[in-house]
Design an enzyme around this catalytic site. Structure first.
Site, PDB file in Angstrom:
ATOM      1  CG  ASP A 133      -9.603   1.595  -0.759  1.00  0.00           C
ATOM      2  OD1 ASP A 133      -8.862   0.596  -0.820  1.00  0.00           O
ATOM      3  OD2 ASP A 133      -9.069   2.577   0.112  1.00  0.00           O
ATOM      4  CG  ASP A 158      -2.137   0.422   0.900  1.00  0.00           C
ATOM      5  OD1 ASP A 158      -2.401   1.364   0.016  1.00  0.00           O
ATOM      6  OD2 ASP A 158      -3.224   0.055   1.652  1.00  0.00           O
TER       7      ASP A 158
END
Ligand code: GLA
Length: 680
Positions: free
Chosen positions: A484, A427
């Site tokens: 997301d 990430d």
């Protein structure tokens, strides 16, 4: 593509488009490309070369801006110095007085129809680089507009259409990462082009540090497209600079010709697969099920259920390390949290393996929270000033420092060495304080080192969803976390537009919770499952929330995906020209054309009563295809008629499918029709 040069000057592209007969007289093409001179112009038109030169009075943005070590602007005049055709085409030009050389590397790939291009600058002493364009290409005159790509968190891959007009359309990304906001891609449709027909040009700049794109129409009407690292991101003087790779393509089959070229090139040329013959495993990711609340009995229960539904890889997301109970602390403290895992990760990993799944784990390697042991020990490792504004309560580490890279490497390698881990979700949740090419090179170096030492480990590139998606990072990773947003409606749209650049093989798509955590929408399991099945499928909900019906649908769609993934992995994704704006449709087609699947996602209520006919694409007109609506049993009671696809398969010609198209049964919004096709 035809390159030509006048004397020893830099070459320019004098033709780029549909194939010309071999043996064309290139001197004639060069001469015939020249435009006239009239009033208000110089006495000769400066070339729109692979690096337009300010010193030759080019009437637009130059391809190179640099200063000498003492700050004096340099205006080099490059002359032919040599070439090498052993691997594509390498052309070198030099300005001996200025001590500079410029090399262009161009390589066509006939199979994917992509041309890769790169510019390299060398200097005899350190110089300051402000701008270096990858080889500059002309844009077509037969085009009214360009399409570039912006986005946001949970809303990646938004297409912007901008009309050509005199002057510049610039996209300049100063966030220091690829960013949701500035995907480095551009499509230029020629007049009348749609997804499925007409001519189009496509560009992508493969760099994760932020790019600059200049699409300029000159006063004389010529058009140029430049790509490079975002301006002034080279912080230090140097003697060698290079652009990232520019990927360019031309299509005679609409935007889809560009899309399928990019998809093939990413999958078959850019990504390196640790186990190329192993099918993409169905993922389970625990983020939206547990967030930071890790409890071994809960996670093992979830893992058991995920495996029963069909998952093959379990990914432990954020929350397993340091004192990470929320997103305010512990980034960079990459040791297992003994409060949550008193016996380490072993028991969870053993359980996951016992369910027949492999194990993956989340890291955010470039980041550090001020509230972390490492920040307390090494505050100087963080990038940017002390009083900088934080992003998600965190700073970025200075990846240019070897000691920082060594530290992160050691911590990650310790986890990877101690356990059987085959996957990292990598990430990068905040933007940088300033763009810095050294930072990107540092990240690449760390990934390269880990991959060299742990060649069996796959990596997923995530940055708050799709904030680091580009062909540079995809040369080092195998999957992108596209967004997301697990809202199937939003995901349908995002992955539809992302397919202009990305193949199924790298595009993660998960079945989210019944009530989506980022949109608040409640979406039926069938829609959620089919949207995930359009790409690299996975689950991210808490499986304990599933009703028996939901579990049954999910199991069935997952089994369908597993039956089809081998050929879908290599398929081209064609976007269909849906005549109904409420319907987003695509056709995934095997490379040999023998089979396809069409997904027609109804994202909203249609204006008209009946579904409009949907035309397919890229079929053989004279071949006969068997077409079956495989989920026809889900037609609701309000579908009262008997359109033939509701009763069974039909056998029709490719010509009919491409020129008339299928009539689907009526359906609710937020549903997906799925059609399988076989060439008989
Ligand atoms: C980012 C990612 C999410 C999740 C969280 C964990 O937001 O995009 O998928 O991994 O970080 O903190």
């Amino acid at each position: 593509m035809v390159l030509a040069a006048t004397g020893d000057r830099l070459p320019q592209v004098v033709y780029w488009g549909a194939p010309l007969p071999m043996g064309a007289d290139l001197d004639t093409l060069h001469a015939a490309h020249a435009i006239d001179v009239t009033g208000g112009m110089l006495d000769a038109n400066p070339d729109l070369s692979l690096c337009p030169e300010a010193v030759r009075s080019f009437p637009g943005q130059p391809g190179l801006i640099l200063r000498d070590g003492d700050g004096t602007p340099l205006l080099p005049k490059f002359c032919y110095a040599g070439e090498d055709t052993s691997d594509g085409l390498s052309l070198t030009y030099a300005d001996d007085a200025a001590g500079l050389t410029l090399t262009f590397l161009l390589r066509p790939d006939p199979s994917t129809r992509i041309i890769t291009a790169k510019t390299v600058l060398t200097a005899t002493r350190p110089v300051h680089l402000h701008w270096l364009a990858a080889p500059v290409l002309p844009a077509p005159q037969q085009s009214a507009e360009m399409i570039d790509v912006s986005g946001r968190w949970c809303g990646e891959f938004q297409l912007n259409r901008t009309a050509w007009s005199p002057g510049i359309r610039t996209r300049e990304n100063r966030t220091g990462r690829t960013g949701h906001e500035h995907f480095p891609g551009l499509l230029i449709p020629c007049f009348g082009a749609t997804n499925t027909q007409g001519e189009a040009y496509g560009f992508h700049y493969g760099w994760s540090g932020g790019h600059r794109m200049v699409a300029e129409e000159l006063p004389d009407g010529r058009r140029q497209v430049q790509w490079g690292h975002v301006g002034r991101s080279e912080q230090s003087p140097g003697t060698r600079f290079e652009s990232a790779t520019l990927y360019a393509t031309y299509s005679q089959t609409g935007l889809n010709g560009c899309a399928t070229s990019f998809q093939r090139h990413v999958r078959d040329r850019i990504v390196t697969w640790p186990k190329p013959d192993t099918p993409r495993p169905v993922h389970y990711n625990c983020w939206e099920a547990v967030y930071f609340d890790h409890k071994l009995p809960v996670l093992t229960d979830i893992a058991t259920r995920a495996a029963e539904l069909g998952a093959e890889r379990f990914v432990l997301d954020d929350g397993w390390f340091g004192m990470r109970d929320d997103d305010t602390r512990s980034l960079s403290d990459w040791t297992v949290d003994a409060r949550k895992y008193p016996d380490g990760l072993g028991p969870l990993i053993d359980h996951v393996h016992a369910q027949g799944m492999t194990f993956g784990i989340w890291f955010e390697p470039e980041m550090i929270n001020p509230d972390s042991d490492i920040h307390r020990a090494h505050p100087d490792w963080a990038l940017g000033s002390e009083d900088q504004t934080l992003g998600r309560q965190q700073k970025a580490l200075n990846m240019a420092l070897p000691e920082v890279r060594d530290f992160i490497y050691d911590r990650m390698a310790a986890i990877l060495s101690a356990h059987d881990v085959d996957y990292i979700k990598w990430d990068h949740n905040r933007v940088l304080p300033m763009p810095d090419a050294d930072q990107t090179r540092g990240s690449y170096a760390l990934i390269d080192r880990l991959r060299a030492d742990f060649p069996g480990v796959e990596i997923e590139s995530c940055a708050s969803g799709g904030g680091r998606i580009d062909f540079g990072i995809l040369g080092r990773t195998q999957r992108v976390w596209l967004s997301d947003s697990n809202d199937a409606l939003e995901r349908l749209r995002i992955q539809h537009d992302a397919a202009l650049f990305l193949p199924l093989a790298v595009t993660g798509s998960h079945v989210g919770p019944r009530r989506c955590h980022t949109s608040g929408r409640t979406i039926d399991i069938s829609m959620r499952a089919w949207v995930a099945a359009q790409r690299h499928m996975g689950f991210e909900m808490d499986p304990r929330e599933l009703t028996d019906h939901e579990a049954a649908v999910l199991t069935e769609v997952t089994a369908w995906w597993k039956r089809n993934r081998d050929w879908m992995h290599h398929a081209d994704i064609h976007l269909l020209d849906s005549p109904d704006p409420a319907v987003l449709a695509e056709q995934q087609q095997a490379r040999d054309g023998s089979r396809f699947v069409v997904f027609a996602g109804k994202a909203a209520t249609s204006a008209q009563i009946s579904p409009r006919t949907l035309r397919f694409t890229s079929l053989e007109p004279d071949a006969t295809y068997r077409v079956e609506l495989i989920n026809r049993d889900t037609a609701p009671g309000l579908s009262r008629g008997t359109p033939i696809l509701k009763t069974g398969p039909i056998e029709v010609s490719g010509a009919w499918l491409m020129h008339q198209g299928v009539t689907l049964p009526w359906h609710f919004p937020e549903t997906m029709w799925v059609l399988e096709g076989t060439r008989l």
